[in-house]
Scaffold this motif. Structure first.
Motif, PDB file in Angstrom:
ATOM      1  N   ALA A 122       0.849  -1.205   0.000  1.00 39.72           N
ATOM      2  CA  ALA A 122       0.000   0.000   0.000  1.00 39.72           C
ATOM      3  C   ALA A 122       0.878   1.246   0.000  1.00 39.72           C
ATOM      4  CB  ALA A 122      -0.933  -0.007   1.214  1.00 39.72           C
ATOM      5  N   ASP A 176       0.679   4.329  -2.681  1.00 32.47           N
ATOM      6  CA  ASP A 176      -0.012   5.549  -2.253  1.00 32.47           C
ATOM      7  C   ASP A 176       0.878   6.722  -1.883  1.00 32.47           C
ATOM      8  OD1 ASP A 176      -2.660   4.372  -2.360  1.00 32.47           O
ATOM      9  OD2 ASP A 176      -1.938   3.125  -0.727  1.00 32.47           O
ATOM     10  N   LEU A 235      -5.441   1.184   8.043  1.00 33.28           N
ATOM     11  CA  LEU A 235      -6.505   0.564   7.253  1.00 33.28           C
ATOM     12  C   LEU A 235      -5.944   0.519   5.844  1.00 33.28           C
ATOM     13  CD1 LEU A 235      -9.355  -0.526   6.880  1.00 33.28           C
ATOM     14  CD2 LEU A 235     -10.192   1.782   6.735  1.00 33.28           C
ATOM     15  N   ALA A 236      -5.519  -0.648   5.423  1.00 35.77           N
ATOM     16  CA  ALA A 236      -4.825  -0.733   4.128  1.00 35.77           C
ATOM     17  C   ALA A 236      -5.227  -2.000   3.398  1.00 35.77           C
ATOM     18  CB  ALA A 236      -3.314  -0.711   4.351  1.00 35.77           C
ATOM     19  N   ARG A 258      -8.048  -3.779  -4.689  1.00 36.69           N
ATOM     20  CA  ARG A 258      -8.868  -2.638  -4.242  1.00 36.69           C
ATOM     21  C   ARG A 258     -10.160  -2.526  -5.037  1.00 36.69           C
ATOM     22  NH1 ARG A 258      -4.223   1.921  -2.867  1.00 36.69           N
ATOM     23  NH2 ARG A 258      -3.346   0.705  -1.154  1.00 36.69           N
ATOM     24  N   ARG A 259     -11.059  -1.729  -4.524  1.00 34.49           N
ATOM     25  CA  ARG A 259     -12.391  -1.472  -5.088  1.00 34.49           C
ATOM     26  C   ARG A 259     -13.206  -2.762  -5.201  1.00 34.49           C
ATOM     27  NH1 ARG A 259     -12.411   3.851  -7.133  1.00 34.49           N
ATOM     28  NH2 ARG A 259     -14.680   3.755  -6.961  1.00 34.49           N
ATOM     29  N   GLY A 290     -14.487  -3.917  -2.109  1.00 38.16           N
ATOM     30  CA  GLY A 290     -15.218  -3.904  -0.851  1.00 38.16           C
ATOM     31  C   GLY A 290     -14.435  -4.395   0.367  1.00 38.16           C
ATOM     32  N   ILE A 291     -13.144  -4.684   0.184  1.00 35.67           N
ATOM     33  CA  ILE A 291     -12.374  -5.219   1.322  1.00 35.67           C
ATOM     34  C   ILE A 291     -12.171  -4.135   2.392  1.00 35.67           C
ATOM     35  CG2 ILE A 291     -10.122  -6.177   2.017  1.00 35.67           C
ATOM     36  CD1 ILE A 291     -10.075  -7.487  -0.824  1.00 35.67           C
ATOM     37  N   SER A 302     -14.092  -1.656   2.944  1.00 37.52           N
ATOM     38  CA  SER A 302     -15.394  -1.427   3.592  1.00 37.52           C
ATOM     39  C   SER A 302     -15.702  -2.509   4.621  1.00 37.52           C
ATOM     40  CB  SER A 302     -16.512  -1.403   2.541  1.00 37.52           C
ATOM     41  OG  SER A 302     -16.260  -0.374   1.614  1.00 37.52           O
ATOM     42  N   GLU A 319      -5.709   8.991  10.003  1.00 36.28           N
ATOM     43  CA  GLU A 319      -4.894   9.909   9.199  1.00 36.28           C
ATOM     44  C   GLU A 319      -4.985   9.496   7.746  1.00 36.28           C
ATOM     45  OE1 GLU A 319      -0.774  10.529  10.621  1.00 36.28           O
ATOM     46  OE2 GLU A 319      -0.196  10.085   8.566  1.00 36.28           O
ATOM     47  N   VAL A 320      -5.253  10.448   6.856  1.00 40.16           N
ATOM     48  CA  VAL A 320      -5.277  10.102   5.425  1.00 40.16           C
ATOM     49  C   VAL A 320      -4.361  11.033   4.635  1.00 40.16           C
ATOM     50  CG1 VAL A 320      -7.639   9.189   5.475  1.00 40.16           C
ATOM     51  CG2 VAL A 320      -7.280  11.545   4.817  1.00 40.16           C
ATOM     52  N   GLY A 351      -7.283   6.893  -0.094  1.00 41.87           N
ATOM     53  CA  GLY A 351      -7.668   6.936   1.324  1.00 41.87           C
ATOM     54  C   GLY A 351      -8.669   8.043   1.602  1.00 41.87           C
ATOM     55  N   GLN A 379     -10.719   9.478  -0.576  1.00 38.56           N
ATOM     56  CA  GLN A 379     -11.999   9.169  -1.230  1.00 38.56           C
ATOM     57  C   GLN A 379     -12.784   8.136  -0.413  1.00 38.56           C
ATOM     58  OE1 GLN A 379     -13.231  10.908  -3.641  1.00 38.56           O
ATOM     59  NE2 GLN A 379     -11.326  12.083  -3.639  1.00 38.56           N
ATOM     60  N   PHE A 380     -12.040   7.139   0.061  1.00 42.07           N
ATOM     61  CA  PHE A 380     -12.655   6.089   0.870  1.00 42.07           C
ATOM     62  C   PHE A 380     -13.240   6.688   2.149  1.00 42.07           C
ATOM     63  CE2 PHE A 380     -12.365   3.037   4.345  1.00 42.07           C
ATOM     64  CZ  PHE A 380     -12.974   1.911   3.820  1.00 42.07           C
ATOM     65  N   ALA A 381     -12.438   7.526   2.799  1.00 38.33           N
ATOM     66  CA  ALA A 381     -12.884   8.121   4.070  1.00 38.33           C
ATOM     67  C   ALA A 381     -14.150   8.962   3.843  1.00 38.33           C
ATOM     68  CB  ALA A 381     -11.769   8.968   4.666  1.00 38.33           C
ATOM     69  N   ALA A 400     -16.321   8.648   1.478  1.00 37.10           N
ATOM     70  CA  ALA A 400     -17.443   7.762   1.130  1.00 37.10           C
ATOM     71  C   ALA A 400     -18.035   7.085   2.362  1.00 37.10           C
ATOM     72  CB  ALA A 400     -16.977   6.703   0.123  1.00 37.10           C
TER      73      ALA A 400
HETATM   74  C1  LIG Z   1      -8.464   3.282   1.381  1.00 35.57           C
HETATM   75  C2  LIG Z   1      -8.396   1.780   1.081  1.00 35.57           C
HETATM   76  C3  LIG Z   1      -8.237   1.017   2.403  1.00 35.57           C
HETATM   77  C4  LIG Z   1      -9.722   1.362   0.400  1.00 35.57           C
HETATM   78  O1  LIG Z   1      -9.741  -0.051   0.243  1.00 35.57           O
HETATM   79  P1  LIG Z   1     -10.718  -0.732  -0.856  1.00 35.57           P
HETATM   80  O2  LIG Z   1     -10.815  -2.172  -0.477  1.00 35.57           O
HETATM   81  O3  LIG Z   1     -10.261  -0.406  -2.206  1.00 35.57           O
HETATM   82  O4  LIG Z   1     -12.095   0.023  -0.525  1.00 35.57           O
HETATM   83  P2  LIG Z   1     -13.569  -0.399  -1.001  1.00 35.57           P
HETATM   84  O5  LIG Z   1     -13.514  -1.294  -2.194  1.00 35.57           O
HETATM   85  O6  LIG Z   1     -14.283  -0.941   0.189  1.00 35.57           O
HETATM   86  O7  LIG Z   1     -14.164   1.027  -1.411  1.00 35.57           O
HETATM   87  C5  LIG Z   1     -15.355   1.532  -0.831  1.00 35.57           C
HETATM   88  C6  LIG Z   1     -15.692   2.897  -1.435  1.00 35.57           C
HETATM   89  O8  LIG Z   1     -14.679   3.854  -1.105  1.00 35.57           O
HETATM   90  C7  LIG Z   1     -14.516   4.788  -2.211  1.00 35.57           C
HETATM   91  N1  LIG Z   1     -13.185   4.645  -2.818  1.00 35.57           N
HETATM   92  C8  LIG Z   1     -12.231   3.751  -2.467  1.00 35.57           C
HETATM   93  N2  LIG Z   1     -11.116   3.940  -3.226  1.00 35.57           N
HETATM   94  C9  LIG Z   1     -11.392   4.956  -4.073  1.00 35.57           C
HETATM   95  C10 LIG Z   1     -10.645   5.602  -5.104  1.00 35.57           C
HETATM   96  N3  LIG Z   1      -9.404   5.205  -5.433  1.00 35.57           N
HETATM   97  N4  LIG Z   1     -11.236   6.638  -5.754  1.00 35.57           N
HETATM   98  C11 LIG Z   1     -12.498   7.030  -5.456  1.00 35.57           C
HETATM   99  N5  LIG Z   1     -13.245   6.432  -4.482  1.00 35.57           N
HETATM  100  C12 LIG Z   1     -12.699   5.412  -3.820  1.00 35.57           C
HETATM  101  C13 LIG Z   1     -15.594   4.409  -3.195  1.00 35.57           C
HETATM  102  O9  LIG Z   1     -16.766   5.107  -2.848  1.00 35.57           O
HETATM  103  C14 LIG Z   1     -15.754   2.925  -2.936  1.00 35.57           C
HETATM  104  O10 LIG Z   1     -16.987   2.422  -3.335  1.00 35.57           O
HETATM  105  P3  LIG Z   1     -17.168   1.930  -4.883  1.00 35.57           P
HETATM  106  O11 LIG Z   1     -15.985   1.062  -5.227  1.00 35.57           O
HETATM  107  O12 LIG Z   1     -18.469   1.184  -4.854  1.00 35.57           O
HETATM  108  O13 LIG Z   1     -17.200   3.183  -5.701  1.00 35.57           O
HETATM  109  C15 LIG Z   1      -7.223   1.463   0.121  1.00 35.57           C
HETATM  110  O14 LIG Z   1      -7.301   2.301  -1.047  1.00 35.57           O
HETATM  111  C16 LIG Z   1      -5.866   1.640   0.721  1.00 35.57           C
HETATM  112  O15 LIG Z   1      -5.296   0.697   1.275  1.00 35.57           O
HETATM  113  N6  LIG Z   1      -5.308   2.893   0.647  1.00 35.57           N
HETATM  114  C17 LIG Z   1      -4.024   3.195   1.295  1.00 35.57           C
HETATM  115  C18 LIG Z   1      -4.134   3.261   2.822  1.00 35.57           C
HETATM  116  C19 LIG Z   1      -5.072   4.349   3.285  1.00 35.57           C
HETATM  117  O16 LIG Z   1      -5.172   5.421   2.718  1.00 35.57           O
HETATM  118  N7  LIG Z   1      -5.741   4.069   4.412  1.00 35.57           N
HETATM  119  C20 LIG Z   1      -6.611   5.020   5.065  1.00 35.57           C
HETATM  120  C21 LIG Z   1      -7.982   4.766   4.640  1.00 35.57           C
HETATM  121  S1  LIG Z   1      -9.129   5.939   5.209  1.00 35.57           S
END
Ligand SMILES: CC(C)(COP(=O)(O)OP(=O)(O)OC[C@H]1O[C@@H](n2cnc3c(N)ncnc32)[C@H](O)[C@@H]1OP(=O)(O)O)[C@@H](O)C(=O)NCCC(=O)NCCS
Length: 337
Positions: free
Chosen positions: A26, A30, A94-95, A101-102, A104-105, A107, A128-129, A135, A137-139, A141
């Motif tokens: 991750a 990122d 949370l990674a 990714r995308r 639902g893991i 979530s 922290e994002v 991160g 976008q996820f937060a 959402a």
């Molecule tokens: C943030 C992170 C944990 C998301 O994990 P993920 O398994 O891809 O998340 P999900 O599949 O459950 O995504 C849920 C929703 O978040 C949003 N989302 C997640 N990644 C996104 C992206 N790259 N761009 C836009 N929206 C995004 C979307 O709304 C998504 O729903 P959708 O896929 O139906 O549109 C992952 O990208 C990650 O490990 N990032 C680096 C670590 C980090 O930033 N952690 C802090 C998180 S708050």
């Protein structure tokens, strides 16, 4: 979810490796390449050594197709035990692996953490994002909002050196130590440590803690037990009080990036140049230690003008923007607030 794994306080080496593999994958996806990846010592320490007055819940989602024991995503929740923060908590990690990714893991991990938070009666949680990335976008959402914008500043030690040595007002002197605060300094240091309560907190629910000699000792001991090298510089006033201090940490003894943990000056001693003095003295101490450190990173709230002013003459450059995001909910109305 049934396949979610709970990683206990004594994880196996294989669990640490699997966790570390997610975190580093991750990180590579990122963060800018200039940011050193977390080292395994840091990951192992984070899983095995609890933070001061906290309980930890560590969860992992196994990879459905992959080598046995591999994780697709990980989450670490810190539940504060102290009375002043019993209603809030912090997500330390949370990674999700970039290739899954995308789906639902993330979530699923969040929902599992939220179930714990509800069970514990917490009404908010922070994390922290990195701004501008997945991160954030996820937060957004998931109902999190930015409670405090911050910037990471980095000082390249190869280009540092022009700064004059530290100077203290008459009668003040430096005291320094490596590792855990020595017991003879702990009572005075714990009083100075209260000054960290003035760090801007924005809209965070987290309240400043009350420190005493034992608590600062436990705090520094936990960092050392996690594998960190800690350097502390204190400016001592003529009456023997600790007037200001700076704490620098290396995640491990071979780290090239040191992290500025804390710099604070007690209100009665502000405006005397102590913040800059302890920071300059820290550079000298670091040089004397002959560690492989090449740079220092410090995270400062965008609204913290005094701390930005302290660092300005050193040549710190802004590296990236962060946010402390927070989700809050109202049980009575069963909705985010
Ligand atoms: C943030 C992170 C944990 C998301 O994990 P993920 O398994 O891809 O998340 P999900 O599949 O459950 O995504 C849920 C929703 O978040 C949003 N989302 C997640 N990644 C996104 C992206 N790259 N761009 C836009 N929206 C995004 C979307 O709304 C998504 O729903 P959708 O896929 O139906 O549109 C992952 O990208 C990650 O490990 N990032 C680096 C670590 C980090 O930033 N952690 C802090 C998180 S708050």
């Amino acid at each position: 979810m049934s396949d979610l794994l709970r990683i206990g306080a004594s994880p196996t080496d294989a669990d640490v490796d699997a966790w570390h593999s997610v975190v580093t994958a991750a990180h590579a996806a990122d963060l800018p390449p200039t940011v050193p990846a977390p080292c395994r010592v840091e990951t192992a320490g984070g899983l095995r050594v609890p933070r001061v007055r906290s309980r930890h819940i560590n969860l992992a989602v196994p990879m459905s197709h992959g080598r046995p024991g591999e994780f697709a995503g990980v989450a670490a929740l810190r539940l504060f035990d102290e009375a002043e923060n019993r209603t809030t908590a912090w997500i330390e990690r949370l990674a999700v692996r970039p290739e899954v990714r995308r789906r639902g893991i993330g979530s699923r991990l969040w929902e599992a953490l939220r179930a714990v938070l509800v069970e514990e009666g917490r009404t908010s949680v922070g994390l922290e994002v990195e701004l501008g990335g997945a991160g954030e976008q996820f937060a957004l959402a998931h109902g999190f909002r930015c409670a405090l914008p911050l910037t990471v500043y980095v000082l390249d030690l190869a280009h540092e050196g022009g700064a004059p040595g530290p100077s203290l007002p008459n009668g003040y002197r430096f005291v320094e130590w490596t590792g855990v605060v020595p017991s003879r300094h702990a009572p005075a240091f714990s009083l100075a440590h209260q000054a960290i309560a003035d760090v801007p907190r924005g809209d965070l629910e987290m309240r400043p803690r009350v420190w005493d000699a034992e608590r600062v000792r436990v705090l520094q001991q936990a960092n050392v037990d996690r594998g960190a090298v800690l350097l502390t510089v204190v400016a001592v006033s003529p009456d023997g009080a600790h007037a200001g201090y700076s704490v620098l940490g290396l995640p491990s003894s071979d780290a090239v990036r040191a992290v500025l943990y804390e710099t604070a000056v007690v209100p009665a001693h502000r405006g005397l140049g102590l913040g800059r003095a302890v920071s300059l003295r820290m550079l000298e101490v670091l040089r004397d230690q002959r560690l492989p450190v090449r740079e220092i990173a410090g995270t400062v709230a965008d609204g913290n003008r005094p701390m930005r002013a302290v660092g300005k003459p050193f040549g710190y450059r802004p590296e990236r923007s962060l946010g402390f995001y927070q989700a809050r909910w109202d049980y009575a109305r069963d909705q985010y607030t």
